[in-house]
Design a protein around this motif. Sequence first.
Motif, PDB file in Angstrom:
ATOM      1  N   VAL A 210       0.847  -1.202   0.000  1.00 30.59           N
ATOM      2  CA  VAL A 210       0.000   0.000   0.000  1.00 30.59           C
ATOM      3  C   VAL A 210       0.882   1.252   0.000  1.00 30.59           C
ATOM      4  CG1 VAL A 210      -1.707   1.330   1.298  1.00 30.59           C
ATOM      5  CG2 VAL A 210      -1.972  -1.147   1.068  1.00 30.59           C
ATOM      6  N   ARG A 211       1.950   1.239   0.751  1.00 27.90           N
ATOM      7  CA  ARG A 211       2.863   2.396   0.794  1.00 27.90           C
ATOM      8  C   ARG A 211       3.487   2.644  -0.571  1.00 27.90           C
ATOM      9  NH1 ARG A 211       6.434   0.560   4.102  1.00 27.90           N
ATOM     10  NH2 ARG A 211       8.085   0.097   2.596  1.00 27.90           N
ATOM     11  N   GLN A 212       3.811   1.578  -1.292  1.00 27.18           N
ATOM     12  CA  GLN A 212       4.430   1.720  -2.606  1.00 27.18           C
ATOM     13  C   GLN A 212       3.453   2.223  -3.658  1.00 27.18           C
ATOM     14  OE1 GLN A 212       5.840  -2.278  -3.220  1.00 27.18           O
ATOM     15  NE2 GLN A 212       7.856  -1.851  -2.340  1.00 27.18           N
ATOM     16  N   ARG A 213       2.188   1.842  -3.537  1.00 20.11           N
ATOM     17  CA  ARG A 213       1.236   2.095  -4.612  1.00 20.11           C
ATOM     18  C   ARG A 213       0.290   3.258  -4.391  1.00 20.11           C
ATOM     19  NH1 ARG A 213       0.472  -2.354  -7.818  1.00 20.11           N
ATOM     20  NH2 ARG A 213      -0.833  -0.967  -9.036  1.00 20.11           N
TER      21      ARG A 213
ATOM     22  N   GLU B 222      -9.172  -3.353   7.463  1.00 23.64           N
ATOM     23  CA  GLU B 222      -9.781  -3.881   6.243  1.00 23.64           C
ATOM     24  C   GLU B 222      -9.493  -3.038   5.003  1.00 23.64           C
ATOM     25  OE1 GLU B 222     -14.172  -5.317   4.555  1.00 23.64           O
ATOM     26  OE2 GLU B 222     -14.006  -4.240   6.466  1.00 23.64           O
ATOM     27  N   LEU B 223      -9.512  -1.719   5.125  1.00 19.06           N
ATOM     28  CA  LEU B 223      -9.304  -0.876   3.948  1.00 19.06           C
ATOM     29  C   LEU B 223      -7.890  -1.054   3.398  1.00 19.06           C
ATOM     30  CD1 LEU B 223     -10.278   1.166   1.927  1.00 19.06           C
ATOM     31  CD2 LEU B 223      -9.747   2.992   3.550  1.00 19.06           C
ATOM     32  N   SER B 224      -6.912  -1.124   4.259  1.00 22.25           N
ATOM     33  CA  SER B 224      -5.535  -1.338   3.810  1.00 22.25           C
ATOM     34  C   SER B 224      -5.409  -2.675   3.091  1.00 22.25           C
ATOM     35  CB  SER B 224      -4.577  -1.296   5.008  1.00 22.25           C
ATOM     36  OG  SER B 224      -3.245  -1.520   4.592  1.00 22.25           O
ATOM     37  N   GLU B 225      -6.031  -3.696   3.647  1.00 23.58           N
ATOM     38  CA  GLU B 225      -5.974  -5.031   3.041  1.00 23.58           C
ATOM     39  C   GLU B 225      -6.622  -5.048   1.666  1.00 23.58           C
ATOM     40  OE1 GLU B 225      -7.821  -7.587   5.853  1.00 23.58           O
ATOM     41  OE2 GLU B 225      -6.324  -7.238   7.419  1.00 23.58           O
ATOM     42  N   LEU B 226      -7.764  -4.374   1.529  1.00 25.46           N
ATOM     43  CA  LEU B 226      -8.472  -4.389   0.258  1.00 25.46           C
ATOM     44  C   LEU B 226      -7.767  -3.524  -0.784  1.00 25.46           C
ATOM     45  CD1 LEU B 226     -10.844  -5.835  -0.908  1.00 25.46           C
ATOM     46  CD2 LEU B 226     -12.334  -3.958  -0.224  1.00 25.46           C
TER      47      LEU B 226
END
Length: 207
Positions: free
Chosen positions: A103-106, A124-128
Amino acid sequence: MTRDGQGFMVEQPKALPGPLRIEWGASQRSYITGHELRMRCEMKLQGDLQLLVLGRDLMETLEKAVFEAYTDTLKTRVDTDTPEEMRWLVMFPKLTQFSSKLVRQRFGVLGVTKDLADAWLEGELSELLAQSSQDVLPEGQPVVLMTMRGNVYLRTAMPVPDMAKIQSLVRLLECACREAQRVNAKLSEGSPWPTTTSVAWQSSRPE
């Protein structure tokens, strides 16, 4: 479907967690070429709950555009009709700590405070988001996910309507809505709102 067959709109007033509107058509943002998918979920959140996730490539492009607007000798500020997702880049702090390396990269994440942005993203939001970056939101595809004016919005490039991708993005939007509700509930318990310049920006924004 529009008369020329170049767009459509679907409304689901009884959708959960809130009334949903889905549109596909010509892009309404300069940073998306061609057609886009845009969605809005009415959540009745606190109006100042302003949070933003956007593709990292897009964030870098918009930051450059905002910087050029500020340094242009003919301009003294970013125009009030500049989209919120651009103005917020210079107004709000960016999240620097992520639980997910992917997530940090994208993605870039920011909000009225880092604590609120972090609270929205955790779980959940980070995972999705990490999952979506592998299929429906490939690297380089512009995407904006944000909370403002009490609602949650998603906007992304989509040259042709793809039902499977739309369904996946609806799930992402619904997740963002649930997480925003959770953050909103914590604030409703009495946590003080931070002082922010967003009020001044909003008051000068044309209807």
